[in-house]
Every structure is written in structure tokens, then in C-alpha cells.
Design an enzyme around this catalytic site. Structure first.
Site, PDB file in Angstrom:
ATOM      1  N   THR A  15       0.843  -1.190   0.000  1.00  0.00           N
ATOM      2  CA  THR A  15       0.000   0.000   0.000  1.00  0.00           C
ATOM      3  C   THR A  15       0.885   1.249   0.000  1.00  0.00           C
ATOM      4  O   THR A  15       2.068   1.194   0.330  1.00  0.00           O
ATOM      5  CB  THR A  15      -0.933   0.024   1.220  1.00  0.00           C
ATOM      6  OG1 THR A  15      -0.156   0.102   2.418  1.00  0.00           O
ATOM      7  CG2 THR A  15      -1.805  -1.226   1.260  1.00  0.00           C
ATOM      8  N   GLY A  16       0.298   2.363  -0.393  1.00  0.00           N
ATOM      9  CA  GLY A  16       1.071   3.600  -0.462  1.00  0.00           C
ATOM     10  C   GLY A  16       2.177   3.520  -1.494  1.00  0.00           C
ATOM     11  O   GLY A  16       3.277   4.048  -1.293  1.00  0.00           O
ATOM     12  N   ALA A  17       1.881   2.900  -2.646  1.00  0.00           N
ATOM     13  CA  ALA A  17       2.927   2.600  -3.628  1.00  0.00           C
ATOM     14  C   ALA A  17       3.073   3.645  -4.719  1.00  0.00           C
ATOM     15  O   ALA A  17       3.874   3.471  -5.633  1.00  0.00           O
ATOM     16  CB  ALA A  17       2.654   1.237  -4.265  1.00  0.00           C
ATOM     17  N   SER A  18       2.323   4.742  -4.649  1.00  0.00           N
ATOM     18  CA  SER A  18       2.396   5.720  -5.733  1.00  0.00           C
ATOM     19  C   SER A  18       3.611   6.624  -5.648  1.00  0.00           C
ATOM     20  O   SER A  18       3.970   7.292  -6.629  1.00  0.00           O
ATOM     21  CB  SER A  18       1.118   6.565  -5.786  1.00  0.00           C
ATOM     22  OG  SER A  18       0.949   7.289  -4.583  1.00  0.00           O
ATOM     23  N   SER A  19       4.285   6.655  -4.494  1.00  0.00           N
ATOM     24  CA  SER A  19       5.463   7.507  -4.346  1.00  0.00           C
ATOM     25  C   SER A  19       6.279   7.026  -3.154  1.00  0.00           C
ATOM     26  O   SER A  19       5.880   6.122  -2.422  1.00  0.00           O
ATOM     27  CB  SER A  19       5.065   8.981  -4.154  1.00  0.00           C
ATOM     28  OG  SER A  19       4.370   9.162  -2.919  1.00  0.00           O
ATOM     29  N   ILE A  21       8.839   5.505  -0.404  1.00  0.00           N
ATOM     30  CA  ILE A  21       9.409   4.185  -0.173  1.00  0.00           C
ATOM     31  C   ILE A  21       8.496   3.067  -0.668  1.00  0.00           C
ATOM     32  O   ILE A  21       8.982   1.987  -1.018  1.00  0.00           O
ATOM     33  CB  ILE A  21       9.776   3.967   1.316  1.00  0.00           C
ATOM     34  CG1 ILE A  21       8.568   4.130   2.226  1.00  0.00           C
ATOM     35  CG2 ILE A  21      10.882   4.920   1.729  1.00  0.00           C
ATOM     36  CD1 ILE A  21       8.879   3.843   3.688  1.00  0.00           C
ATOM     37  N   GLY A  22       7.189   3.306  -0.735  1.00  0.00           N
ATOM     38  CA  GLY A  22       6.286   2.299  -1.282  1.00  0.00           C
ATOM     39  C   GLY A  22       6.562   2.055  -2.751  1.00  0.00           C
ATOM     40  O   GLY A  22       6.635   0.901  -3.208  1.00  0.00           O
ATOM     41  N   TYR A 158       0.476  12.014  14.378  1.00  0.00           N
ATOM     42  CA  TYR A 158       1.300  11.075  13.599  1.00  0.00           C
ATOM     43  C   TYR A 158       2.098  10.179  14.543  1.00  0.00           C
ATOM     44  O   TYR A 158       2.107   8.956  14.398  1.00  0.00           O
ATOM     45  CB  TYR A 158       2.242  11.848  12.676  1.00  0.00           C
ATOM     46  CG  TYR A 158       3.202  10.970  11.905  1.00  0.00           C
ATOM     47  CD1 TYR A 158       2.812  10.380  10.711  1.00  0.00           C
ATOM     48  CD2 TYR A 158       4.498  10.740  12.366  1.00  0.00           C
ATOM     49  CE1 TYR A 158       3.682   9.574   9.992  1.00  0.00           C
ATOM     50  CE2 TYR A 158       5.376   9.940  11.659  1.00  0.00           C
ATOM     51  CZ  TYR A 158       4.967   9.356  10.471  1.00  0.00           C
ATOM     52  OH  TYR A 158       5.835   8.554   9.770  1.00  0.00           O
TER      53      TYR A 158
END
Length: 304
Positions: A15-19, A21-22, A158
Site C-alpha cells: 500500500t502507499g505505492a504511488s510515491s 518508499i512504497g 502522527y
């Protein structure tokens, strides 16, 4: 779960692969022969990533989704299983932030951070572990932060959400042991120092200044840690010398370490350029910031 294990042929959800470290982890794992299932809100960016991976000879499929929606998370798992028959590793990588003094940040921004960083991670963990239990094996990798161990001023919600990530991982490992599957199914928590990715520009920011942090790490060392955790997960894995030193310091001198952390965050924030309040991309995705490196270190040099 040995160091000699390979990711080649494994199906890995990220997940979070659009930019950030993903994206970097997806590219690296595909290059090592894994089938990668990449997920994020920006479907067009994911399509570009899949094209990049397949052009290099890798195997990938994109799933546009929002981790804070449990139905989206279920669809992500269903897509991975339908395409590749199984899931071997699930990487919960999504993380958003809201910067500024706690009381200056709108409550809606704090709520969104919890929805994504904690509830979204719980949805992913729950979905992944149910699949792993049915298959008898699997690895869950949760990307936390050194903030999981050390609270950080200007990032209250956070840091709170990342502390919860570490506690969840510890608890899940104990429950897996109690269930007799601790040797076959494991949960690892990655704990990086501040990393130069587009995260800083995507974050909501109510500090009045551009986002920055001292001695940012290159994304490559976190990508290396995620790749290693896919076959050799560790319950707590501070990444890099700064994170390991901070982790040890907090265990030995908690109050001193927390005050030093707060002073560092405050000093760095005051070096930033003026910036109007912004929600960044936490509520709605923005087109900018699709690379692995965020260019934050270069900006900080110009500000200095």
C-alpha cells in the site's frame, strides 16, 4: 523466514505505492522476481508504475483504493488472490501526517491521520492475517517510524498513530505464538528516521513553515529494510544508524531523549520558509510528488 529465503515468485501487496518508499519497494521487489500488487489512491500514477515494472520484465497489478475504507482493503486482497492465487507478504506502508502544534491543527486533520495510519493499517493487518491463517504462512510488514518509540513535537497525532503501530505488531506476534503459528506467520515493524520522500510535501501543514527535519535519510535504506523484512521480519527494526541510536537512547534516557527530539524538531521548523496553512493531500490526492526521492534535502540546502 530465513535470510536465505527469496522473494522471487512471491506475491507481495504494497500500500502507499504511488510515491516514496512504497514505490521504491515495489520496483525493487518486482526486480527481484516478486509479483507485486500496488495500491494507492492515485490510479493513474499506479498505472504508470505498473507500466514501468512490466517494461523491465516484472509482474505487477494496480489497485486504486483508500486504506481507510475496509471495503477497498477487502477488494485489494481479492484482486491479489484472483490474479496470483495467494498473498505471501502484505506491506502496510501508507502513512500521512499533519504538522504543527497540536491545537493549531484542525480536528478533521487529526482524525484523518488516525483513519489512515491506524485504522487503515488495522484493516490491512486483519485482512492479511486472516488469509495467512487460512494458508498456514505469511509475513505482515508494518511501516512505523522512529516516532513509534520516541514522540515528536509538531507531529502529535502522527507520532501517536505510529506508537500504536508498534504496539499492534507486538501484540499480534504474541497472539500468533499463542495460536501455535508464530514460526510460520510473523509481523515486523519497520522504524525509519525521517526520510526524504514526497511525504513532507503531501502532509497537512499548519506550522506556518515548510516541512523539514535534521539529517534526513535516503529512501534507499528503508527500501532495503522492507525488502529484507519480506523474508526475515523483525518485531522492531529501527532503520539506519540515527534511528538505532535514538531507539537505544530512548530506552536508556527517555526524558532526555524526548526533550532533545522536541528541541530538534522546533529548531528545524524555524528554519523553514513561510508557508500558508494547507491540508496537503491527506483528504484528497494531489498530482505532485510521484517520485521515490522527495527533494527535501535539496530544498533544505536552499533554505539554509
Amino acid at each position: 523466514m530465513t535470510k536465505e529465503s527469496t522473494v522471487a515468485g512471491q506475491t507481495i501487496v504494497i500500500t502507499g505505492a504511488s510515491s516514496g518508499i512504497g514505490r521504491g519497494a515495489a520496483t525493487r521487489l518486482a526486480g527481484l522476481g516478486a509479483n507485486v500488487v500496488v495500491a494507492a489512491r492515485r490510479g493513474d500514477v499506479l498505472d504508470d508504475l505498473v507500466s514501468e515494472i512490466t517494461a523491465a520484465g516484472g509482474s505487477a497489478v494496480a489497485v486504486p483504493m483508500d486504506v481507510s475504507d475496509p471495503e477497498d482493503v477487502a477488494r485489494l486482497a481479492e484482486t491479489a488472490i484472483r490474479r496470483f492465487s495467494r498473498i505471501d507478504v502484505w506491506v502496510n506502508n501508507v502513512g500521512i501526517g499533519a504538522l504543527g502544534m497540536f491545537w493549531d491543527i484542525p480536528i478533521e486533520a487529526h482524525a484523518r491521520v488516525v483513519d489512515v495510519n491506524l485504522k487503515g493499517l488495522i484493516y490491512g493487518a486483519h485482512t492479511a492475517l486472516r488469509h495467512f491463517l487460512s494458508e498456514g504462512q505469511g509475513v505482515l510488514v508494518n511501516v512505523g517510524s522512529i516516532d513509534s518509540e520516541i514522540p515528536l513535537a509538531y507531529q502529535a497525532s502522527y507520532a501517536a498513530s505510529k506508537a500504536a503501530v508498534l504496539s499492534l505488531g507486538r501484540t499480534l506476534n504474541e497472539e500468533l505464538r499463542l495460536s501455535g503459528v508464530g514460526d510460520a506467520i510473523a509481523v515486523g515493524t519497520i522504524m525509519p528516521w525521517a526520510v526524504d520522500t514526497p511525504w513532507w510535501d503531501h502532509a497537512a501543514n499548519y506550522s506556518g513553515r515548510t516541512a523539514r527535519m535534521a539529517a534526513m535519510d535516503d529512501p534507499s535504506i528503508v527500501i532495503d529494510a522492507i525488502v529484507a523484512a519480506c523474508t526475515n521480519p523483525k518485531e522492531e527494526q529501527p532503520v539506519g544508524p540515527k534511528a538505532r541510536t535514538a531507539d537505544i537512547s530512548h530506552h536508556l534516557f527517555p526524558d532526555h531523549t524526548e526533550r532533545l527530539s522536541a528541541k530538534t524538531a522546533d529548531a528545524e521548523s524555524k528554519k523553514g520558509a513561510p508557508l500558508p496553512a494547507t491540508d496537503g493531500s491527506i483528504h484528497q490526492p494531489t498530482p505532485g510528488g510521484t517520485t521515490v526521492d522527495g527533494g527535501i534535502r535539496e530544498r533544505m540546502k536552499r533554505e539554509a
